[in-house]
Design a protein around this motif. Sequence first.
Motif, PDB file in Angstrom:
ATOM      1  N   LEU A 132      12.812  11.434  -9.070  1.00  0.00           N
ATOM      2  CA  LEU A 132      13.722  11.670  -7.927  1.00  0.00           C
ATOM      3  C   LEU A 132      12.918  11.405  -6.706  1.00  0.00           C
ATOM      4  CD1 LEU A 132      16.443  12.470  -7.266  1.00  0.00           C
ATOM      5  CD2 LEU A 132      15.721  14.831  -7.111  1.00  0.00           C
ATOM      6  N   ALA A 133      11.758  11.909  -6.398  1.00  0.00           N
ATOM      7  CA  ALA A 133      11.108  11.735  -5.129  1.00  0.00           C
ATOM      8  C   ALA A 133      10.659  10.101  -5.043  1.00  0.00           C
ATOM      9  CB  ALA A 133       9.909  12.691  -5.275  1.00  0.00           C
ATOM     10  N   LEU A 134      10.167   9.877  -6.329  1.00  0.00           N
ATOM     11  CA  LEU A 134       9.547   8.498  -6.336  1.00  0.00           C
ATOM     12  C   LEU A 134      10.782   7.334  -5.811  1.00  0.00           C
ATOM     13  CD1 LEU A 134       7.461   6.319  -6.953  1.00  0.00           C
ATOM     14  CD2 LEU A 134       7.984   6.643  -9.106  1.00  0.00           C
ATOM     15  N   GLU A 135      11.938   7.720  -6.413  1.00  0.00           N
ATOM     16  CA  GLU A 135      13.048   6.583  -6.108  1.00  0.00           C
ATOM     17  C   GLU A 135      13.427   6.908  -4.752  1.00  0.00           C
ATOM     18  OE1 GLU A 135      15.344   3.603  -6.318  1.00  0.00           O
ATOM     19  OE2 GLU A 135      14.019   4.125  -7.982  1.00  0.00           O
ATOM     20  N   ALA A 136      13.295   7.990  -4.182  1.00  0.00           N
ATOM     21  CA  ALA A 136      13.906   8.325  -2.804  1.00  0.00           C
ATOM     22  C   ALA A 136      12.939   7.584  -1.759  1.00  0.00           C
ATOM     23  CB  ALA A 136      14.009   9.966  -2.764  1.00  0.00           C
ATOM     24  N   SER A 137      11.657   7.995  -2.292  1.00  0.00           N
ATOM     25  CA  SER A 137      10.598   7.246  -1.354  1.00  0.00           C
ATOM     26  C   SER A 137      10.562   5.571  -1.525  1.00  0.00           C
ATOM     27  CB  SER A 137       9.051   7.484  -1.639  1.00  0.00           C
ATOM     28  OG  SER A 137       8.676   7.172  -2.906  1.00  0.00           O
ATOM     29  N   ARG A 138      10.994   5.113  -2.482  1.00  0.00           N
ATOM     30  CA  ARG A 138      11.012   3.750  -2.675  1.00  0.00           C
ATOM     31  C   ARG A 138      12.173   3.075  -1.642  1.00  0.00           C
ATOM     32  NH1 ARG A 138      10.365   2.781  -9.017  1.00  0.00           N
ATOM     33  NH2 ARG A 138       8.001   3.021  -9.066  1.00  0.00           N
ATOM     34  N   GLN A 139      13.120   3.578  -1.935  1.00  0.00           N
ATOM     35  CA  GLN A 139      14.533   3.298  -1.109  1.00  0.00           C
ATOM     36  C   GLN A 139      14.182   3.476   0.429  1.00  0.00           C
ATOM     37  OE1 GLN A 139      17.914   5.642  -2.506  1.00  0.00           O
ATOM     38  NE2 GLN A 139      17.754   4.757  -4.539  1.00  0.00           N
ATOM     39  N   ARG A 140      13.713   4.453   0.675  1.00  0.00           N
ATOM     40  CA  ARG A 140      13.488   4.845   2.052  1.00  0.00           C
ATOM     41  C   ARG A 140      12.554   3.721   2.659  1.00  0.00           C
ATOM     42  NH1 ARG A 140      13.416   9.111   6.098  1.00  0.00           N
ATOM     43  NH2 ARG A 140      13.073   7.822   8.112  1.00  0.00           N
ATOM     44  N   ASN A 181       0.898  -1.125  -0.060  1.00  0.00           N
ATOM     45  CA  ASN A 181      -0.077  -0.006  -0.075  1.00  0.00           C
ATOM     46  C   ASN A 181       0.809   1.248   0.103  1.00  0.00           C
ATOM     47  OD1 ASN A 181      -2.516  -1.489   0.154  1.00  0.00           O
ATOM     48  ND2 ASN A 181      -2.661  -1.475   2.162  1.00  0.00           N
ATOM     49  N   LEU A 182       1.876   1.281   0.719  1.00  0.00           N
ATOM     50  CA  LEU A 182       2.706   2.386   0.918  1.00  0.00           C
ATOM     51  C   LEU A 182       3.442   2.680  -0.588  1.00  0.00           C
ATOM     52  CD1 LEU A 182       3.458   4.460   2.945  1.00  0.00           C
ATOM     53  CD2 LEU A 182       5.294   2.756   3.627  1.00  0.00           C
ATOM     54  N   MET A 183       4.068   1.311  -1.100  1.00  0.00           N
ATOM     55  CA  MET A 183       4.796   1.541  -2.367  1.00  0.00           C
ATOM     56  C   MET A 183       3.758   2.136  -3.259  1.00  0.00           C
ATOM     57  SD  MET A 183       7.909   1.052  -2.325  1.00  0.00           S
ATOM     58  CE  MET A 183       9.168  -0.023  -2.694  1.00  0.00           C
ATOM     59  N   ARG A 184       2.544   1.584  -3.396  1.00  0.00           N
ATOM     60  CA  ARG A 184       1.378   1.894  -4.512  1.00  0.00           C
ATOM     61  C   ARG A 184       1.219   3.519  -4.448  1.00  0.00           C
ATOM     62  NH1 ARG A 184      -2.139  -1.554  -3.067  1.00  0.00           N
ATOM     63  NH2 ARG A 184      -1.212  -3.316  -4.068  1.00  0.00           N
ATOM     64  N   THR A 185       0.808   3.957  -2.894  1.00  0.00           N
ATOM     65  CA  THR A 185       0.663   5.341  -2.764  1.00  0.00           C
ATOM     66  C   THR A 185       1.679   6.292  -3.259  1.00  0.00           C
ATOM     67  OG1 THR A 185      -0.757   4.927  -0.968  1.00  0.00           O
ATOM     68  CG2 THR A 185       0.055   7.093  -0.959  1.00  0.00           C
ATOM     69  N   CYS A 186       2.808   5.762  -3.111  1.00  0.00           N
ATOM     70  CA  CYS A 186       4.221   6.638  -3.539  1.00  0.00           C
ATOM     71  C   CYS A 186       4.163   6.845  -5.079  1.00  0.00           C
ATOM     72  CB  CYS A 186       5.551   6.218  -2.897  1.00  0.00           C
ATOM     73  SG  CYS A 186       5.672   6.492  -1.211  1.00  0.00           S
ATOM     74  N   GLU A 206      13.495   0.977   5.547  1.00  0.00           N
ATOM     75  CA  GLU A 206      12.848   0.916   6.933  1.00  0.00           C
ATOM     76  C   GLU A 206      12.179  -0.643   7.075  1.00  0.00           C
ATOM     77  OE1 GLU A 206      12.846   3.182   9.350  1.00  0.00           O
ATOM     78  OE2 GLU A 206      14.437   4.499   8.157  1.00  0.00           O
ATOM     79  N   PHE A 207      11.643  -1.250   6.104  1.00  0.00           N
ATOM     80  CA  PHE A 207      10.972  -2.511   6.315  1.00  0.00           C
ATOM     81  C   PHE A 207      12.057  -3.641   6.234  1.00  0.00           C
ATOM     82  CE2 PHE A 207       6.958  -0.644   5.016  1.00  0.00           C
ATOM     83  CZ  PHE A 207       6.182  -1.636   5.544  1.00  0.00           C
ATOM     84  N   GLU A 208      13.262  -3.332   5.793  1.00  0.00           N
ATOM     85  CA  GLU A 208      14.383  -4.133   5.728  1.00  0.00           C
ATOM     86  C   GLU A 208      15.109  -4.231   7.155  1.00  0.00           C
ATOM     87  OE1 GLU A 208      16.629  -7.290   4.475  1.00  0.00           O
ATOM     88  OE2 GLU A 208      15.206  -6.223   3.161  1.00  0.00           O
ATOM     89  N   LYS A 209      14.973  -2.862   7.961  1.00  0.00           N
ATOM     90  CA  LYS A 209      15.594  -2.765   9.135  1.00  0.00           C
ATOM     91  C   LYS A 209      14.773  -3.732  10.228  1.00  0.00           C
ATOM     92  CE  LYS A 209      15.848   1.480  10.173  1.00  0.00           C
ATOM     93  NZ  LYS A 209      16.078   3.008  10.540  1.00  0.00           N
ATOM     94  N   ALA A 210      13.438  -3.535   9.967  1.00  0.00           N
ATOM     95  CA  ALA A 210      12.607  -4.428  10.957  1.00  0.00           C
ATOM     96  C   ALA A 210      12.446  -5.840  10.540  1.00  0.00           C
ATOM     97  CB  ALA A 210      11.230  -3.476  10.796  1.00  0.00           C
ATOM     98  N   LYS A 211      12.985  -6.194   9.621  1.00  0.00           N
ATOM     99  CA  LYS A 211      12.912  -7.659   9.159  1.00  0.00           C
ATOM    100  C   LYS A 211      13.169  -8.710  10.227  1.00  0.00           C
ATOM    101  CE  LYS A 211      14.536 -10.771   5.317  1.00  0.00           C
ATOM    102  NZ  LYS A 211      15.315 -10.600   4.119  1.00  0.00           N
TER     103      LYS A 211
END
Length: 99
Positions: free
Chosen positions: A27-35, A13-18, A39-44
Motif C-alpha cells: 500500500l505504501a509502495l504503490e502510494a509513493s510510486r503514484q505520488r 533514485n527516488l523510486m529505488r529508495t521507495c 509530481e514529476f508529470e506535473k513538472a514535465k
Amino acid sequence: MSLRSKTLSSFKNLMRTCQIVFREDQLALEASRQRIRREFEKAKCLTDERQIQELIKIADDAEAILRTTVVQARLKEDGRYEVRLRKDMPLRDNIPFKL
C-alpha cells in the motif's frame, strides 16, 4: 550532466529508495510510486532551468529523508513491534524522554 539526465537520475533514485524503504508494504509502495509519478508529470512541461533545478533538489532531499528517517515496524503476535533497520540507516543515540 544535462538537466534531463539529472531529472531522470533523481526520479530513479527516488523510486529505488521507495522500493527499499517500503519493502513488503504494498500500500505504501504503490502510494509513493503514484505520488512520485504525479509530481514529476506535473513538472514535465517546465522550461525554466532554475525551477527545474529547484525541483530536482526537492526530489533529492525527499530521497535522503526517506532513506535516513523512515523505518518499518511490524506488529508481532505478542503485541510488541519489530523494527527493521537498514544498513544505510544512521543510528543515533537513544535518548529517553522523561514525562
